[in-house]
Design a protein around this motif. Structure first.
Motif, PDB file in Angstrom:
ATOM      1  N   GLU A   1     -63.309  69.424  54.328  1.00 54.17           N
ATOM      2  CA  GLU A   1     -64.286  70.352  53.777  1.00 54.17           C
ATOM      3  C   GLU A   1     -63.632  71.518  53.037  1.00 54.17           C
ATOM      4  O   GLU A   1     -64.197  72.047  52.072  1.00 54.17           O
ATOM      5  CB  GLU A   1     -65.171  70.916  54.892  1.00 54.17           C
ATOM      6  CG  GLU A   1     -66.082  69.912  55.557  1.00 54.17           C
ATOM      7  CD  GLU A   1     -66.845  70.526  56.718  1.00 54.17           C
ATOM      8  OE1 GLU A   1     -67.100  71.739  56.689  1.00 54.17           O
ATOM      9  OE2 GLU A   1     -67.198  69.790  57.658  1.00 54.17           O
TER      10      GLU A   1
ATOM     11  N   ARG B   1     -65.906  64.087  52.139  1.00 53.60           N
ATOM     12  CA  ARG B   1     -65.480  65.213  51.282  1.00 53.60           C
ATOM     13  C   ARG B   1     -66.482  65.434  50.156  1.00 53.60           C
ATOM     14  O   ARG B   1     -66.820  66.577  49.816  1.00 53.60           O
ATOM     15  CB  ARG B   1     -64.082  64.959  50.744  1.00 53.60           C
ATOM     16  CG  ARG B   1     -63.594  66.004  49.763  1.00 53.60           C
ATOM     17  CD  ARG B   1     -62.112  65.814  49.477  1.00 53.60           C
ATOM     18  NE  ARG B   1     -61.284  66.588  50.395  1.00 53.60           N
ATOM     19  CZ  ARG B   1     -59.974  66.400  50.579  1.00 53.60           C
ATOM     20  NH1 ARG B   1     -59.379  65.406  49.946  1.00 53.60           N
ATOM     21  NH2 ARG B   1     -59.303  67.161  51.408  1.00 53.60           N
TER      22      ARG B   1
ATOM     23  N   PHE C   1     -69.481  67.407  51.649  1.00 56.84           N
ATOM     24  CA  PHE C   1     -69.328  68.738  52.219  1.00 56.84           C
ATOM     25  C   PHE C   1     -68.375  69.662  51.461  1.00 56.84           C
ATOM     26  O   PHE C   1     -68.358  70.855  51.748  1.00 56.84           O
ATOM     27  CB  PHE C   1     -68.825  68.615  53.671  1.00 56.84           C
ATOM     28  CG  PHE C   1     -69.889  68.174  54.613  1.00 56.84           C
ATOM     29  CD1 PHE C   1     -70.794  69.074  55.144  1.00 56.84           C
ATOM     30  CD2 PHE C   1     -70.000  66.841  54.972  1.00 56.84           C
ATOM     31  CE1 PHE C   1     -71.781  68.657  56.010  1.00 56.84           C
ATOM     32  CE2 PHE C   1     -70.976  66.414  55.847  1.00 56.84           C
ATOM     33  CZ  PHE C   1     -71.873  67.329  56.361  1.00 56.84           C
ATOM     34  N   ARG C   2     -67.603  69.159  50.529  1.00 53.82           N
ATOM     35  CA  ARG C   2     -66.602  70.011  49.886  1.00 53.82           C
ATOM     36  C   ARG C   2     -67.295  71.095  49.076  1.00 53.82           C
ATOM     37  O   ARG C   2     -68.139  70.828  48.233  1.00 53.82           O
ATOM     38  CB  ARG C   2     -65.715  69.167  48.966  1.00 53.82           C
ATOM     39  CG  ARG C   2     -64.622  69.966  48.261  1.00 53.82           C
ATOM     40  CD  ARG C   2     -63.513  70.331  49.243  1.00 53.82           C
ATOM     41  NE  ARG C   2     -62.384  70.909  48.518  1.00 53.82           N
ATOM     42  CZ  ARG C   2     -62.206  72.216  48.339  1.00 53.82           C
ATOM     43  NH1 ARG C   2     -63.093  73.063  48.794  1.00 53.82           N
ATOM     44  NH2 ARG C   2     -61.157  72.650  47.682  1.00 53.82           N
TER      45      ARG C   2
END
Length: 319
Positions: A276, A313, A316-317
């Motif tokens: 994240e 990823r 949520f990145r």
């Protein structure tokens, strides 16, 4: 034409109340004709106070539910008596009892309590918002509550997790009724993903053990500061000043899992944090989290929440 009836209870959450009309209302056949009708009712046909600062007016009472093909019950902020006592008010019980056999019944989020209190979940799988999953299971022990998934389809009884999971479930019903092409068109029209990877386990944050607590809590906190290191069961037991056998027994009593399983879960959670918050390659994330290789990380992450590191990823990145 498939008829959907939505029951607005007192204290209903407006967002979830609007999901069925928005999703089912967007479903059209190749000629553009609607595939569903959606009608909303209250128990007595009178306006309903929402959980927000306004009322919603309806023109139908709960008699509507006896004439539809699918009943949807959105969550409400006024389910306290049902959540506390596990009993339905007489009017609500009578309304559900009048639903025709074979009608699909859908409980969104904490409306799963309503279905459970009506006896509809006895021996059946279901889900609800992850914060309520343990409580719901304790109250209704014959239900099989899964706290990790976004929704559960058990044929004529369907339940969803919190908030936006209601969109996932309604899209699933369109897909089940009319296929992926129409469901994808609905998702495109509503600007939502046609399918989300993983489950609500992605959104659950586990509490950090209190190092000042008793038993093995101090060792848990110590280990969490050293997840990248090769910790053995003997290392953990030595830190706790216990024999390996005693430590293993105490650890399972306190956490419900083995030290090895607990370490793997903590390392997977740490890897999720790195996915994240960093741009590190997957192999580096795996090493920093104590999981060794990218292949090991992929295996652990898929076992935990059903997605790959890259998919996690993307979800949520931060930008």
């Amino acid at each position: 034409m498939h008829h959907v009836g939505v029951l607005a209870l007192g204290g209903v959450y407006p967002f979830e109340l609007g999901i069925p009309a928005r999703i089912f209302g967007a479903a059209r056949d190749e000629s553009g004709a609607p595939l569903y009708t959606v009608a909303t009712c209250s128990l007595d046909g009178r306006p309903v106070r929402t959980d927000a600062d306004y009322e919603i007016g309806v023109s139908r009472d709960a008699g509507l539910l006896a004439a539809v093909d699918t009943v949807v019950i959105p969550p409400s902020g006024a389910l306290g008596p049902i959540r506390e006592e596990g009993r339905l008010p007489d009017a609500l019980r009578a309304a559900l009892a009048a639903v025709r056999p074979g009608t699909r019944i859908v409980g969104l989020c904490t409306a799963t309590y309503v279905l459970a209190a009506a006896g509809l979940l006895d021996g059946r799988p279901a889900t609800t918002h992850w914060r309520d999953a343990d409580r719901l299971q304790r109250m209704f022990t014959t239900a099989r509550i899964d706290p990790d998934v976004l929704f559960v389809d058990d044929g004529d009884i369907l339940t969803s997790a919190g908030v936006a999971a209601g969109i996932d479930l309604c899209l699933h019903l369109v897909r089940r009724d009319h296929g992926s092409q129409i469901a994808n068109e609905v998702a495109r029209s509503c600007v939502v993903p046609p399918w989300r990877d993983g489950g609500q386990a992605q959104y659950i944050r586990r509490p950090v053990p209190d190092p000042g607590g008793t038993g093995t809590a101090a060792t848990q906190a110590w280990a969490m500061q050293r997840l990248a290191e090769p910790l053995t069961l003997a290392d953990l037991a030595a830190h706790a000043h216990m024999s390996v056998r005693t430590f293993s027994r105490r650890f399972r009593e306190e956490t419900g899992t083995t030290p090895g399983q607990w370490l793997a879960a903590q390392r997977t959670d740490l890897a999720r944090h790195y996915l994240e918050t960093t741009d590190w390659p997957v192999d580096l994330v795996a090493r920093r989290a104590g999981l060794g290789t990218g292949a090991s990380l992929r295996q652990h992450l898929h076992a935990a929440i059903g997605v790959s590191p890259q998919a996690y990823r993307r979800t949520f990145r931060a930008a």
